[in-house]
Design a protein around this motif. Structure first.
Motif, PDB file in Angstrom:
ATOM      1  N   VAL A 165       0.843  -1.201   0.000  1.00 32.30           N
ATOM      2  CA  VAL A 165       0.000   0.000   0.000  1.00 32.30           C
ATOM      3  C   VAL A 165       0.877   1.249   0.000  1.00 32.30           C
ATOM      4  CG1 VAL A 165      -1.752   1.298   1.257  1.00 32.30           C
ATOM      5  CG2 VAL A 165      -1.925  -1.193   1.108  1.00 32.30           C
ATOM      6  N   HIS A 166       1.924   1.226   0.813  1.00 36.85           N
ATOM      7  CA  HIS A 166       2.843   2.373   0.823  1.00 36.85           C
ATOM      8  C   HIS A 166       3.470   2.597  -0.547  1.00 36.85           C
ATOM      9  CE1 HIS A 166       6.359   4.842   1.447  1.00 36.85           C
ATOM     10  NE2 HIS A 166       7.142   3.825   1.138  1.00 36.85           N
ATOM     11  N   ARG A 167       3.982   1.556  -1.167  1.00 38.33           N
ATOM     12  CA  ARG A 167       4.666   1.690  -2.452  1.00 38.33           C
ATOM     13  C   ARG A 167       3.735   2.223  -3.535  1.00 38.33           C
ATOM     14  NH1 ARG A 167       7.853  -3.729  -3.863  1.00 38.33           N
ATOM     15  NH2 ARG A 167       8.258  -2.472  -5.746  1.00 38.33           N
ATOM     16  N   LEU A 168       2.459   1.862  -3.468  1.00 38.47           N
ATOM     17  CA  LEU A 168       1.521   2.259  -4.510  1.00 38.47           C
ATOM     18  C   LEU A 168       0.846   3.608  -4.240  1.00 38.47           C
ATOM     19  CD1 LEU A 168      -0.173  -1.179  -5.312  1.00 38.47           C
ATOM     20  CD2 LEU A 168       1.633  -0.010  -6.591  1.00 38.47           C
ATOM     21  N   THR A 169       0.928   4.114  -3.017  1.00 38.43           N
ATOM     22  CA  THR A 169       0.246   5.373  -2.686  1.00 38.43           C
ATOM     23  C   THR A 169       1.199   6.501  -2.315  1.00 38.43           C
ATOM     24  OG1 THR A 169      -0.009   4.831  -0.329  1.00 38.43           O
ATOM     25  CG2 THR A 169      -1.746   4.084  -1.835  1.00 38.43           C
ATOM     26  N   ARG A 170       2.506   6.253  -2.336  1.00 43.43           N
ATOM     27  CA  ARG A 170       3.449   7.253  -1.825  1.00 43.43           C
ATOM     28  C   ARG A 170       3.465   8.548  -2.633  1.00 43.43           C
ATOM     29  NH1 ARG A 170       8.896   3.715  -2.958  1.00 43.43           N
ATOM     30  NH2 ARG A 170       8.515   3.272  -5.170  1.00 43.43           N
ATOM     31  N   SER A 171       2.897   8.528  -3.856  1.00 42.62           N
ATOM     32  CA  SER A 171       2.813   9.774  -4.628  1.00 42.62           C
ATOM     33  C   SER A 171       1.884  10.772  -3.949  1.00 42.62           C
ATOM     34  CB  SER A 171       2.309   9.485  -6.045  1.00 42.62           C
ATOM     35  OG  SER A 171       0.952   9.072  -6.032  1.00 42.62           O
ATOM     36  N   GLY A 172       0.943  10.269  -3.127  1.00 43.80           N
ATOM     37  CA  GLY A 172      -0.011  11.136  -2.447  1.00 43.80           C
ATOM     38  C   GLY A 172      -1.185  11.549  -3.307  1.00 43.80           C
ATOM     39  N   LYS A 173      -1.180  11.141  -4.578  1.00 46.18           N
ATOM     40  CA  LYS A 173      -2.262  11.524  -5.495  1.00 46.18           C
ATOM     41  C   LYS A 173      -3.252  10.379  -5.651  1.00 46.18           C
ATOM     42  CE  LYS A 173       0.819  14.623  -8.040  1.00 46.18           C
ATOM     43  NZ  LYS A 173       1.416  14.948  -9.363  1.00 46.18           N
ATOM     44  N   CYS A 174      -3.834   9.973  -4.523  1.00 48.84           N
ATOM     45  CA  CYS A 174      -4.725   8.816  -4.514  1.00 48.84           C
ATOM     46  C   CYS A 174      -6.020   9.141  -3.777  1.00 48.84           C
ATOM     47  CB  CYS A 174      -4.048   7.623  -3.843  1.00 48.84           C
ATOM     48  SG  CYS A 174      -2.475   7.142  -4.594  1.00 48.84           S
ATOM     49  N   ASP A 175      -7.067   8.453  -4.172  1.00 53.87           N
ATOM     50  CA  ASP A 175      -8.344   8.498  -3.460  1.00 53.87           C
ATOM     51  C   ASP A 175      -8.481   7.225  -2.646  1.00 53.87           C
ATOM     52  OD1 ASP A 175      -9.036  10.886  -4.705  1.00 53.87           O
ATOM     53  OD2 ASP A 175     -10.051   9.877  -6.356  1.00 53.87           O
ATOM     54  N   LEU A 176      -9.135   7.338  -1.508  1.00 55.52           N
ATOM     55  CA  LEU A 176      -9.460   6.183  -0.678  1.00 55.52           C
ATOM     56  C   LEU A 176     -10.979   6.045  -0.625  1.00 55.52           C
ATOM     57  CD1 LEU A 176      -8.869   3.968   1.509  1.00 55.52           C
ATOM     58  CD2 LEU A 176      -8.958   5.824   3.198  1.00 55.52           C
ATOM     59  N   ARG A 177     -11.453   4.806  -0.802  1.00 57.14           N
ATOM     60  CA  ARG A 177     -12.885   4.551  -0.715  1.00 57.14           C
ATOM     61  C   ARG A 177     -13.120   3.379   0.225  1.00 57.14           C
ATOM     62  NH1 ARG A 177     -17.571   5.780  -3.510  1.00 57.14           N
ATOM     63  NH2 ARG A 177     -19.189   4.165  -3.517  1.00 57.14           N
ATOM     64  N   ILE A 178     -14.078   3.566   1.132  1.00 55.92           N
ATOM     65  CA  ILE A 178     -14.461   2.528   2.080  1.00 55.92           C
ATOM     66  C   ILE A 178     -15.931   2.203   1.862  1.00 55.92           C
ATOM     67  CG2 ILE A 178     -14.765   1.973   4.528  1.00 55.92           C
ATOM     68  CD1 ILE A 178     -12.381   3.814   5.090  1.00 55.92           C
ATOM     69  N   GLU A 179     -16.217   0.928   1.666  1.00 61.61           N
ATOM     70  CA  GLU A 179     -17.586   0.475   1.407  1.00 61.61           C
ATOM     71  C   GLU A 179     -18.002  -0.499   2.502  1.00 61.61           C
ATOM     72  OE1 GLU A 179     -17.269   0.800  -3.479  1.00 61.61           O
ATOM     73  OE2 GLU A 179     -17.247  -1.177  -2.508  1.00 61.61           O
ATOM     74  N   ILE A 180     -19.172  -0.273   3.069  1.00 66.58           N
ATOM     75  CA  ILE A 180     -19.650  -1.068   4.197  1.00 66.58           C
ATOM     76  C   ILE A 180     -21.087  -1.506   3.931  1.00 66.58           C
ATOM     77  CG2 ILE A 180     -20.173  -1.095   6.667  1.00 66.58           C
ATOM     78  CD1 ILE A 180     -18.082   1.148   6.977  1.00 66.58           C
ATOM     79  N   GLN A 181     -21.308  -2.810   4.074  1.00 65.26           N
ATOM     80  CA  GLN A 181     -22.673  -3.343   4.010  1.00 65.26           C
ATOM     81  C   GLN A 181     -22.985  -3.984   5.354  1.00 65.26           C
ATOM     82  OE1 GLN A 181     -23.399  -6.181   0.911  1.00 65.26           O
ATOM     83  NE2 GLN A 181     -25.607  -6.275   1.305  1.00 65.26           N
TER      84      GLN A 181
END
Length: 290
Positions: A165-181
């Motif tokens: 997760v760190h390696r793929l998001t370290r640019s800081g230009k990412c969205d996070l989405r959390i889905e809950i059912q």
């Protein structure tokens, strides 16, 4: 009488001299021709002589000045197929993007993907899923190293791994989405326009801001917090929040201790929680980067 003798002698002398002169001319002509003819004849070839000694090596010349940089040439066409070759290359490049994308954002397929950098991820609608809870079949009470490297199976419940997760998001230009059912099938979601996880040296600290959604923002108090596990206490509470409730809380970005925790013990009476919402039946955490 003397006159007659003198005349006869003179005549003889004259005739003799004339004859001798002619004789010399003929002899000279014939001899000259013979000599010239003989000189024009080639003699037999002699034997090859011994080679002479090599001459002394000449002095090495001085190095010339380097030439200037030439103009850049025009790009050549691919192979010998001209424009058809270029088209084939473009199509093959597109196929490479399709088969081995550099991120889920560029992937046209869902499910397990091997990215061009060699990482294995799970793609879903061009999002990279890094957490999934479905039925409680996977134990999320894990050590620091397990949360770092990941565990579970992507077709069931899993955690991708903080290092990935760190390696793929370290640019800081990412969205996070959390889905809950919820168990009553109520669906809610929360999305953050800025998301990244820092390196292990910074304790995989969470950065999530820019909230929108219909679920309450329950990451606000966890923003900028380090990750804590059963064997690595990095929270600000007087005890290890991950071992709270008999060690059922699981790893998370705790403060003191949580307003959300999606890695706790599964079930309607479990520890898994998004405070203010019904107990989650399924959860998914995913990110998408530019």
């Amino acid at each position: 009488m003397k006159t007659v003798v003198y005349f006869v002698l003179l005549t003889v002398y004259y005739v003799t001299m004339t004859y001798c002169q002619q004789c010399r001319q003929v002899t000279s002509t014939v001899c000259d021709d013979d000599i010239n003819s003989f000189s024009r004849q080639r003699g037999d070839k002699g034997e090859v002589g011994f080679p002479g000694k090599s001459g002394r090596e000449g002095r090495k010349g001085s190095k010339g000045d380097p030439g200037g940089v030439g103009d850049k040439g025009n790009q050549g066409e691919s192979c010998a197929l001209g424009s058809l070759g270029n088209d084939i290359v473009r199509r093959l490049t597109g196929l490479e993007d399709f088969v081995r994308p550099d991120s889920c954002t560029n992937s046209l397929l869902d499910g397990n993907q091997f990215l061009r950098n060699g990482l294995k991820v799970y793609c879903e609608d061009r999002w990279t899923v890094f957490q999934k809870r479905l039925d409680g079949s996977v134990n999320f009470q894990r050590t620091w190293n397990e949360y770092k490297l990941g565990f579970g199976e992507t077709d069931r419940e899993f955690w991708l791994g903080l290092e990935t997760v760190h390696r793929l998001t370290r640019s800081g230009k990412c969205d996070l989405r959390i889905e809950i059912q919820a168990f009553d099938d109520t669906y809610s979601w929360a999305q953050y326009s800025s998301f990244y996880v820092e390196s292990e040296a910074d304790l995989f600290r969470l950065h999530a801001s820019g909230y929108i959604g219909n679920a309450t923002d329950r990451l606000n108090s966890h923003n900028n917090q380090p990750f804590t596990t059963l064997d690595r206490d990095n929270d600000s509470w007087g005890r290890n929040c991950a071992s709270d409730n008999g060690g059922e809380a699981g790893g998370w970005w705790y403060t003191s201790c949580w307003s959300s925790i999606l890695n706790g013990r599964y079930g309607e009476d479990g520890v898994i929680s998004w405070y203010g919402s019904p107990p989650p039946k399924t959860t998914a955490m995913k990110f998408r980067c530019d």
